[in-house]
Design a protein around this motif. Structure first.
Motif, PDB file in Angstrom:
ATOM      1  N   ILE A 200      33.198 -19.018  27.215  1.00  0.00           N
ATOM      2  CA  ILE A 200      34.045 -20.100  26.687  1.00  0.00           C
ATOM      3  C   ILE A 200      34.701 -20.861  27.834  1.00  0.00           C
ATOM      4  N   LYS A 201      35.130 -20.122  28.873  1.00  0.00           N
ATOM      5  CA  LYS A 201      35.762 -20.767  30.033  1.00  0.00           C
ATOM      6  C   LYS A 201      34.783 -21.691  30.754  1.00  0.00           C
ATOM      7  N   ASP A 202      33.494 -21.275  30.827  1.00  0.00           N
ATOM      8  CA  ASP A 202      32.474 -22.076  31.509  1.00  0.00           C
ATOM      9  C   ASP A 202      31.869 -23.140  30.607  1.00  0.00           C
ATOM     10  N   ARG A 456      18.851 -37.625  25.545  1.00  0.00           N
ATOM     11  CA  ARG A 456      18.723 -36.380  26.296  1.00  0.00           C
ATOM     12  C   ARG A 456      20.012 -36.172  27.077  1.00  0.00           C
ATOM     13  N   LEU A 457      20.222 -34.954  27.556  1.00  0.00           N
ATOM     14  CA  LEU A 457      21.347 -34.667  28.445  1.00  0.00           C
ATOM     15  C   LEU A 457      20.799 -34.182  29.775  1.00  0.00           C
ATOM     16  N   VAL A 458      21.270 -34.778  30.865  1.00  0.00           N
ATOM     17  CA  VAL A 458      20.910 -34.314  32.210  1.00  0.00           C
ATOM     18  C   VAL A 458      22.184 -33.888  32.938  1.00  0.00           C
ATOM     19  N   ARG A 459      22.027 -32.983  33.875  1.00  0.00           N
ATOM     20  CA  ARG A 459      23.201 -32.466  34.593  1.00  0.00           C
ATOM     21  C   ARG A 459      23.676 -33.458  35.657  1.00  0.00           C
ATOM     22  N   ARG A 460      25.011 -33.575  35.762  1.00  0.00           N
ATOM     23  CA  ARG A 460      25.616 -34.424  36.790  1.00  0.00           C
ATOM     24  C   ARG A 460      25.635 -33.688  38.128  1.00  0.00           C
ATOM     25  N   ILE A 461      25.467 -34.435  39.210  1.00  0.00           N
ATOM     26  CA  ILE A 461      25.634 -33.861  40.540  1.00  0.00           C
ATOM     27  C   ILE A 461      27.112 -33.534  40.730  1.00  0.00           C
ATOM     28  N   CYS A 462      27.406 -32.350  41.243  1.00  0.00           N
ATOM     29  CA  CYS A 462      28.792 -31.936  41.491  1.00  0.00           C
ATOM     30  C   CYS A 462      29.432 -32.885  42.511  1.00  0.00           C
ATOM     31  N   SER A 463      30.548 -33.481  42.144  1.00  0.00           N
ATOM     32  CA  SER A 463      31.200 -34.460  43.028  1.00  0.00           C
ATOM     33  C   SER A 463      31.814 -33.796  44.261  1.00  0.00           C
ATOM     34  N   ASN A 464      32.041 -32.480  44.185  1.00  0.00           N
ATOM     35  CA  ASN A 464      32.686 -31.778  45.299  1.00  0.00           C
ATOM     36  C   ASN A 464      31.719 -31.494  46.446  1.00  0.00           C
ATOM     37  N   GLY A 494      23.452 -31.967  44.925  1.00  0.00           N
ATOM     38  CA  GLY A 494      24.601 -31.097  45.140  1.00  0.00           C
ATOM     39  C   GLY A 494      24.198 -29.925  46.016  1.00  0.00           C
ATOM     40  N   ALA A 495      24.963 -29.677  47.073  1.00  0.00           N
ATOM     41  CA  ALA A 495      24.611 -28.585  47.989  1.00  0.00           C
ATOM     42  C   ALA A 495      24.921 -27.222  47.374  1.00  0.00           C
ATOM     43  N   GLY A 496      25.880 -27.190  46.414  1.00  0.00           N
ATOM     44  CA  GLY A 496      26.315 -25.925  45.825  1.00  0.00           C
ATOM     45  C   GLY A 496      27.650 -25.488  46.408  1.00  0.00           C
ATOM     46  N   LYS A 499      33.049 -24.683  42.968  1.00  0.00           N
ATOM     47  CA  LYS A 499      33.409 -25.424  41.751  1.00  0.00           C
ATOM     48  C   LYS A 499      32.244 -25.573  40.787  1.00  0.00           C
ATOM     49  N   CYS A 500      31.001 -25.465  41.281  1.00  0.00           N
ATOM     50  CA  CYS A 500      29.833 -25.624  40.398  1.00  0.00           C
ATOM     51  C   CYS A 500      28.995 -24.347  40.335  1.00  0.00           C
ATOM     52  N   ASN A 501      29.609 -23.197  40.702  1.00  0.00           N
ATOM     53  CA  ASN A 501      28.894 -21.908  40.708  1.00  0.00           C
ATOM     54  C   ASN A 501      27.619 -21.965  41.557  1.00  0.00           C
ATOM     55  N   ASN A 502      27.686 -22.752  42.638  1.00  0.00           N
ATOM     56  CA  ASN A 502      26.576 -22.889  43.589  1.00  0.00           C
ATOM     57  C   ASN A 502      25.294 -23.446  42.958  1.00  0.00           C
TER      58      ASN A 502
END
Length: 571
Positions: A200-202, A456-464, A494-496, A499-502
């Motif tokens: 739920i948190k994720d 469709r839904l695609v994942r966003r690149i982590c801004s961090n 995203g390098a990982g 904040k994005c669980n790598n």
């Protein structure tokens, strides 16, 4: 009992004056929803210790100075880190069957009930400051992964639990009392609670519990991708599945037939519904939970993620008095969110909106919602017939699955109703072919379908952790991007990071393909044109294909070429 106002208590305790209270109340008028005590603290008129003391006085609780005491490890273990973080609480003392818990938000009265449900103890609340509770969580808890691994290590080393579970997994007679006792044991409850709270948190959409010959796997689907958690011992498969069945009010003695149920939880003060599906397999029962968390979904068309042009066209379409608007895409592509957002926008006192859904996922005030129940003959078709006698203006049919439902939906639209529904097709133009295959006459399709939205839904690149990257030539060519044109663009990935669980991704964004019907497209459909011909003509009239929509996001650095490749097909 009359609860005194917090402002008056602060005055009575001598922390502020009557004049200062007037200033705070004036400020509260400018900040709707803000708590008075928090405003007083923000203005520097009271300290966090004074606010905690006043809150305790208001609710008849005691205060605790967490910075002055040491918490015993066996007490800390009663609450997992994930639970402490979500509820902003710290366990202070365990006496008999009562767990004393410090909170910085004692006015959130549901927390006590939720903790009692999750933990199985009597809960006594005391008040601490937010600063001290944050410091205590940092001091006493390690990382979530370590906590999960520690729970599973404890379970693996529990010989008594191993013997109980091994007996239940055998082929001997089924003892209902022993099964219930095993499912209700503290270690099993603790592990399942940990998994649920982490998911739920994720903002996960599904949790999979999968038994195999030599292992029991737990996987969480977040942002459309499955991630494996630390696997629990294989012998606990039966105990965990039985615990889920108990929570969902399913028959724990029935292990040969599929079962469906529902679990309703309160987490952090908001409702979370879990739809449970149990399926017998070769090595035990496979269980999948679909998480429906209303707090995560924003039912607002402005926040669905359409670009301004597509959004304006879609709004114009749903404002029509009659016709059918279809939203298509695979499971988990955001169709329901888009439709609910459209209904929320149309939800006014002048119009009657009725939905029939399998199941009702989110309740919306002002809309009549009917759950489908095949076991008693409440199908989409039978519901839709009854709905037409309820004088609706707008109707949502959860899904058009057969020709009977489709025909009634068509008749409803022809008699002056606006009908929303969903279909499972690859893109907007192929929806016409799907409707023909279902047996709907072509002249009825052209008469009532106003627009088709594929998404469709695609994942966003982590801004961090976003950074520039090179995209291989073969990927660019597969996407139909000219190599010379690509050389003028900058691509990102995203390098990982933490904040994005790598994963390199954080959150998702929608791709939308809106085909609005007009006379030319209707003439083509009547003349039995191919899907490719229809798609080409729709593009001439302004339809942006899903892949092209996604490529624009790649150019803007919102998502990656790999994500668009994964979620879309070449025209």
């Amino acid at each position: 009992m009359v609860v005194r106002r917090i402002g008056q208590i602060l005055v009575d305790l001598g922390f502020i004056t009557d004049d200062q209270l007037e200033v705070i109340l004036d400020e509260q008028q400018q900040r709707p929803g803000a708590l008075l005590g928090k405003i007083a603290e923000d203005m520097g008129l009271v300290t966090d210790e004074q606010l905690a003391q006043a809150l305790a006085e208001q609710l008849g609780m005691q205060t605790v100075a967490l910075g002055e005491i040491t918490l015993p490890p066996d007490v800390v273990e009663k609450i997992s880190e994930i639970m402490a973080q979500m509820y902003r609480i710290v366990p202070v003392q365990f006496d008999g069957d009562t767990l004393t818990v410090a909170t910085c938000d004692p006015q959130n009265l549901v927390v006590q009930d939720e903790l009692r449900t999750f933990l199985g103890y009597n809960i006594r609340m005391v008040v601490g400051t937010e600063r001290e509770i944050t410091a205590a969580i940092d001091k006493y808890y390690s990382s979530e992964l370590d906590t999960m691994e520690r729970i599973i290590a404890d379970l693996a080393g529990d010989d008594e639990l191993f013997q109980q579970a091994s007996l239940m997994m055998g082929d001997g007679p089924f003892n209902l009392t022993d099964a219930e006792a095993l499912a209700d044991s503290a270690p099993v409850r603790k592990l399942l609670n940990m998994v649920l709270l982490l998911a739920i948190k994720d903002h996960a959409s599904d949790i999979h519990f999968e038994p195999f010959e030599d292992e029991f796997r737990i996987r969480i689907k977040a942002e459309g991708v499955l991630y494996e958690m630390v696997p629990p011992p294989r012998h606990l498969a039966f105990a965990i599945t039985t615990r889920i069945k108990v929570m969902a009010n399913l028959d724990i003695a029935e292990r040969r037939l599929p079962q469906d149920g529902r679990i309703e939880l309160m987490v952090g003060g908001h409702h979370v519904d879990l739809r449970v599906s149990v399926l017998p397999t070769m090595f035990g029962e496979s269980t999948v939970m679909r998480i429906l968390d209303r707090s995560v979904v924003s039912l607002d068309l402005n926040k669905v993620g359409m670009d301004e042009v597509t959004l304006a066209l879609f709004r114009k379409t749903i404002d029509r008095p009659n016709g059918i608007v279809l939203v298509t895409g695979p499971t988990g592509s955001g169709k329901t969110t888009t439709l609910y957002s459209a209904l929320s926008e149309l939800n006014s006192i002048e119009d009657k909106l009725i939905t029939t859904e399998d199941p009702v996922e989110y309740d919306i005030d002002g809309i009549v919602q009917i759950p489908i129940d095949h076991s008693i003959g409440v199908t989409f078709a039978s519901c839709l017939r009854a709905i037409l006698r309820q004088d609706p203006d707008t109707i949502l049919v959860g899904e058009i699955r057969d020709v009977e439902t489709a025909e009634i939906a068509v008749q409803a639209s022809l008699t002056g109703h606006l009908v929303f529904s969903t279909l499972h097709t690859n893109d907007a133009p192929s929806t016409i072919t799907r409707m023909k295959d279902m047996g709907i006459p072509t002249f009825l399709i052209t008469a009532c379908v106003e627009a088709i939205l594929a998404q469709r839904l695609v994942r966003r690149i982590c801004s961090n952790c976003r950074q520039e990257t090179e995209v291989p030539e073969e990927v660019l060519l597969d996407l139909g991007i000219d190599l010379e044109f690509a050389s003028t663009k900058t691509f990102y990935r995203g390098a990982g990071c933490d904040k994005c669980n790598n994963t390199g991704y954080k959150g998702r964004v929608g791709l939308f393909e809106l085909m609005i019907m007009n006379d030319e497209l209707r003439d083509m459909i009547m003349s039995n044109c191919t899907t490719d011909e229809l798609r080409d003509q729709a593009e001439i009239f302004g339809m942006i294909p899903l892949r092209k929509y996604g490529i624009n996001y790649v150019y803007e650095g919102i998502t990656t070429a790999d994500e668009v490749m994964r979620e879309t097909i070449a025209e």
